[in-house]
Scaffold this active site. Structure first.
Site, mmCIF file in Angstrom:
data_model
loop_
_atom_site.group_PDB
_atom_site.id
_atom_site.type_symbol
_atom_site.label_atom_id
_atom_site.label_comp_id
_atom_site.label_asym_id
_atom_site.label_seq_id
_atom_site.Cartn_x
_atom_site.Cartn_y
_atom_site.Cartn_z
ATOM 1 N N HIS A 150 0.790 4.254 -2.850
ATOM 2 C CA HIS A 150 1.034 5.705 -2.842
ATOM 3 C C HIS A 150 2.277 6.069 -3.661
ATOM 4 C CE1 HIS A 150 -2.189 6.382 -0.132
ATOM 5 N NE2 HIS A 150 -1.606 5.887 0.936
ATOM 6 N N GLU A 175 -6.479 6.628 -1.161
ATOM 7 C CA GLU A 175 -6.392 5.458 -0.278
ATOM 8 C C GLU A 175 -6.940 4.226 -0.986
ATOM 9 O OE1 GLU A 175 -4.673 5.304 2.329
ATOM 10 O OE2 GLU A 175 -4.332 7.454 2.480
ATOM 11 N N HIS A 204 0.840 -1.214 0.000
ATOM 12 C CA HIS A 204 0.000 0.000 0.000
ATOM 13 C C HIS A 204 0.872 1.260 0.000
ATOM 14 C CE1 HIS A 204 -3.488 2.431 1.846
ATOM 15 N NE2 HIS A 204 -2.441 3.202 2.087
ATOM 16 N N GLU A 205 1.861 1.294 0.895
ATOM 17 C CA GLU A 205 2.682 2.507 1.018
ATOM 18 C C GLU A 205 3.667 2.654 -0.142
ATOM 19 O OE1 GLU A 205 1.803 4.653 3.056
ATOM 20 O OE2 GLU A 205 0.767 3.577 4.647
#
EC number: 3.4.14.4
Length: 737
Positions: A455, A508, A450-451
């Site tokens: 992103h 997100e 996810h990070e």
């Protein structure tokens, strides 16, 4: 008593953040660096009270006075003598712990107000008969008179954070509407000013003509300064027929204390990157300059793999109803070397893994900027809440050209992993044991993806102030339309300013989708040490956790206002909708009746269809998300995202009915007790507290030993100076929405 949506239950989970071992391994110099950065973070975190609600600073000051004069045990004796039951006193302790934890009286996760779960007149007796009231009768009575009503009020506009009639916010004066917010954003864009460290105050003259003040956060006010970067902007403007005035000095005395501690931390910096970073942060908070904060962030990105990691400033824009103003936060953490090694292996594979994402290479950054990715044990996290992972800085221009850092907060994740079987709602019995076994490892994988690759992926198509494009207009094709690129970001536009109210949640959702999509890649699971049947279980639990979270998300939807109050949870609901839409029995939600005779539900995920049905559905959705983001297509992005985020009672799912079931069976988010650091001579000591509401209160009572009363005075003075902007916070001034 109050509706359970608006109280924190007496049995709320409370956990302590464990960083004893991480702290023990620090050298004396590293401890001093961490100590001063922690002080800076805790001081700055007090600004969040002023960013949350008109009454929050007064509530904080009142609680701090109460518990400084009598600790929770001593106050308990007094409360019982005043006629409170044990349950009522515990409810008050939980409320106080909640205010400290959220830095205000609205939940940081969900933006819902919470009120004390005991009669107001009983709490009044405790407060006015307390030791604090004996010592300072006028001050304590004055604080209670200012915030007592608002502390308990649940009239509709005060139930949630929001703008205009939708809720309360102190990022904007009480008479501001969404139209004012849009006008102000256009004004800021026209002046190349960031909204991150601003608030907007609107006044209306006798003829009904509005006048706007954009106030920057800074130590300096109107004093002359050598710095032309900000001072040249401090003046009056006329914009689309409305007068604007740019001023500064918001939170000045609080930021003064932040700056003093950052100055002291400089003496213990490990290298020149840290020293220059701190110098720029000092400049930023002194002058009110986001450009200086960007320069500091540049040095921060270059400071690879430090032992003591930190970041501080006006960072995340989740709680601004418009989505572009940053809430103050500051964290200090220590690297966990064993877990960081896994993330470093993920970083080493990142360039290869980016190629697996379902969009053309032209939609990816021109050059992969190898980021830092570390697992950290948090020593201090000041602000309204503690995340499990972070990808920062949030400045688009830096992320596209300089890079970013990823951090996974290991000791925060450890708190999140701790799951009791009986509290696992909406899962089949045979899924529960598997879920408990693999939730932790699967979450490590999801946070990492996810990070770093969520992103950290994707390109924004930009035309700069000179008219130059960062993509080839002739050759780059939109894979959704087969045509050349029709839209992009113009100079001064950012993701947050353009996509505003949906920007946080949309991003997100993109990052969560990347995590689900890439966890299917065998190489990813090998990096984290999983193969064979274990790897399949990690994938299954990761996907199961997401669809369950999509159902739990309904708690954070407000049907009366048709809006979502939490960016991550809205994102998870959208993913649930995408996977339900894929059909073929991949995901099913079945209403049931629980063993207690009350409504319940079961979520099922067919693990045999994750790759054959789930992956293609996610691939199509993820490509659309990225293309609309890259091209700055706000209309297309809104249509797609808001379409999936719509909550109705249409069959077969009947989400509004399911929401009632979710509310019936919801579990409150845990409160986290953080340690303090104390300087004794030249030694820094770690002070730990028990995992209870009383322990959390004690940690705050001992957080500001030198200047607690002064800080309370500062907060109430700052709140009082602006109180007129929310007078009668329950209603906007007449004629204004």
């Amino acid at each position: 008593m109050a509706d359970t949506q608006y109280i924190l239950p007496n049995d709320i989970g409370v956990s302590s953040l464990d960083c004893r071992e991480a702290f023990r391994l620090l050298s004396p110099t590293e401890r001093l660096y961490a100590y001063h950065l922690s002080r800076a973070a805790w001081y700055g975190g007090l600004a969040v009270l002023l960013q949350t609600s008109p009454e929050a600073p007064y509530i904080y000051a009142l609680l701090s006075r109460l518990f400084r004069a009598q600790d929770p045990d001593q106050l308990r004796q007094h409360a019982l003598a005043e006629g409170l039951t044990e349950e009522e006193y515990q409810a008050f302790l939980v409320y106080a712990a909640g205010v400290y934890s959220n830095m205000g009286n609205y939940k940081s996760f969900g933006d819902t107000k919470f009120v004390p779960n005991l009669p107001k007149e009983k709490l009044e007796r405790v407060i006015l008969g307390s030791e604090a009231a004996q010592q300072h009768p006028e001050e304590v009575r004055g604080l209670w008179q200012t915030c007592g009503e608002l502390m308990f009020s649940l009239e509709p506009r005060l139930r949630h954070l929001g703008l205009g009639k939708e809720g309360i916010t102190t990022y904007f004066s009480g008479n501001c509407t969404m139209e004012d917010a849009k006008l102000a954003q256009d004004f800021l864009d026209s002046q190349n000013l960031s909204a991150y460290n601003t608030r907007l105050f609107k006044e209306v003259d006798g003829e009904g003509k509005p006048y706007y003040e954009v106030r920057l956060a800074s130590v300096l006010g109107s004093e002359p300064s050598l710095d032309s970067e900000v001072t040249s902007k401090l003046k009056s403007y006329e914009f689309r027929g409305s007068p604007f005035q740019v001023t500064r000095g918001d939170y000045a005395p609080i930021l003064q204390k932040v700056v003093e501690q950052l100055e002291k931390a400089k003496a213990y910096a490990a290298n020149s990157h840290q020293g220059q970073m701190l110098a720029q942060y000092i400049e930023s908070f002194t002058q009110g300059s986001i450009e200086a904060h960007k320069r500091g962030s540049r040095f921060w990105i270059q400071d690879k793999g430090p032992i003591v990691e930190s970041y501080i400033g006006f960072i995340e824009s989740y709680r601004d109803p418009f989505g572009s103003r940053g809430e103050f936060e500051g964290f200090v953490a220590v690297v966990n070397k064993a877990m960081s090694a896994k993330f470093e292996r993920l970083v080493a594979s990142a360039e290869q893994l980016l190629k697996e994402l379902p969009w053309p290479p032209t939609f990816e950054k021109d050059k992969f900027l190898t980021p830092d990715f570390t697992s950290l044990d948090v020593l201090t996290f000041a602000g309204s809440g503690i995340p499990a992972g972070i990808n920062i800085p949030n400045y688009d221009d830096l992320r596209q050209t300089e890079g970013f850092k990823n951090v996974s907060l290991g000791n925060v994740l450890a708190v999140a992993y701790a799951t009791q079987r009986e509290k696992l709602t909406f899962l089949e019995e045979d899924d529960k044991d598997l879920y408990i076994l693999w939730k932790g490892p699967s979450f490590d994988v999801q946070v990492g993806l996810h990070e770093l690759l969520g992103h950290g992926s994707g390109k924004l198509f930009v035309q700069d102030e000179k008219g130059a494009f960062n993509f080839d207009q002739e050759t780059v094709i939109n894979p959704e339309t087969g045509e050349q690129i029709q839209s992009w970001y113009r100079s001064g536009e950012t993701w947050d300013s353009k996509f505003s109210t949906i920007a946080s949640s949309y991003e997100e959702c993109r990052a969560e989708s990347v995590g689900l999509y890439l966890c299917l890649h065998p190489q990813v699971l090998e990096i984290f040490g999983f193969e064979g049947a274990d790897a399949e279980d990690v994938i299954y639990v990761n996907w199961l956790n997401m669809v369950r979270a999509g159902l739990l998300a309904l708690e954070f939807y407000t049907p009366e206002a048709f809006n979502w109050r939490q960016a991550h949870m809205q994102a998870r609901f959208v993913i649930l909708r995408v996977l339900l839409e894929a059909g073929e029995g991949l995901v099913t939600i079945t209403p049931t009746t629980g063993s207690d005779g009350r409504p319940d539900a079961r979520v099922r995920l067919d693990r045999s269809k994750i790759r054959s049905v789930g992956k293609p559905a996610l691939e199509r959705f993820l490509r659309r998300l990225q293309v609309l983001k890259s091209t700055g297509d706000v209309a297309g992005g809104r249509a797609l995202y808001e379409g999936y985020a719509t909550v109705t009672d249409a069959p077969p799912e009947c989400f509004l009915t399911l929401r009632d079931t979710v509310l019936l069976r919801k579990e409150s988010r845990k409160l986290i007790v953080q340690p303090n650091t104390r300087l004794e001579g030249s030694d820094v000591q770690l002070l730990e507290y028990e995992a209870s509401a009383a322990g959390l209160i004690r940690s705050f009572s001992e957080r500001f030993p030198e200047d607690g009363p002064e800080l309370e005075e500062i907060l109430t003075q700052l709140a009082t100076a602006d109180a007129r902007f929310w007078k009668g916070p329950s209603e906007a001034p007449s004629g204004q929405a």
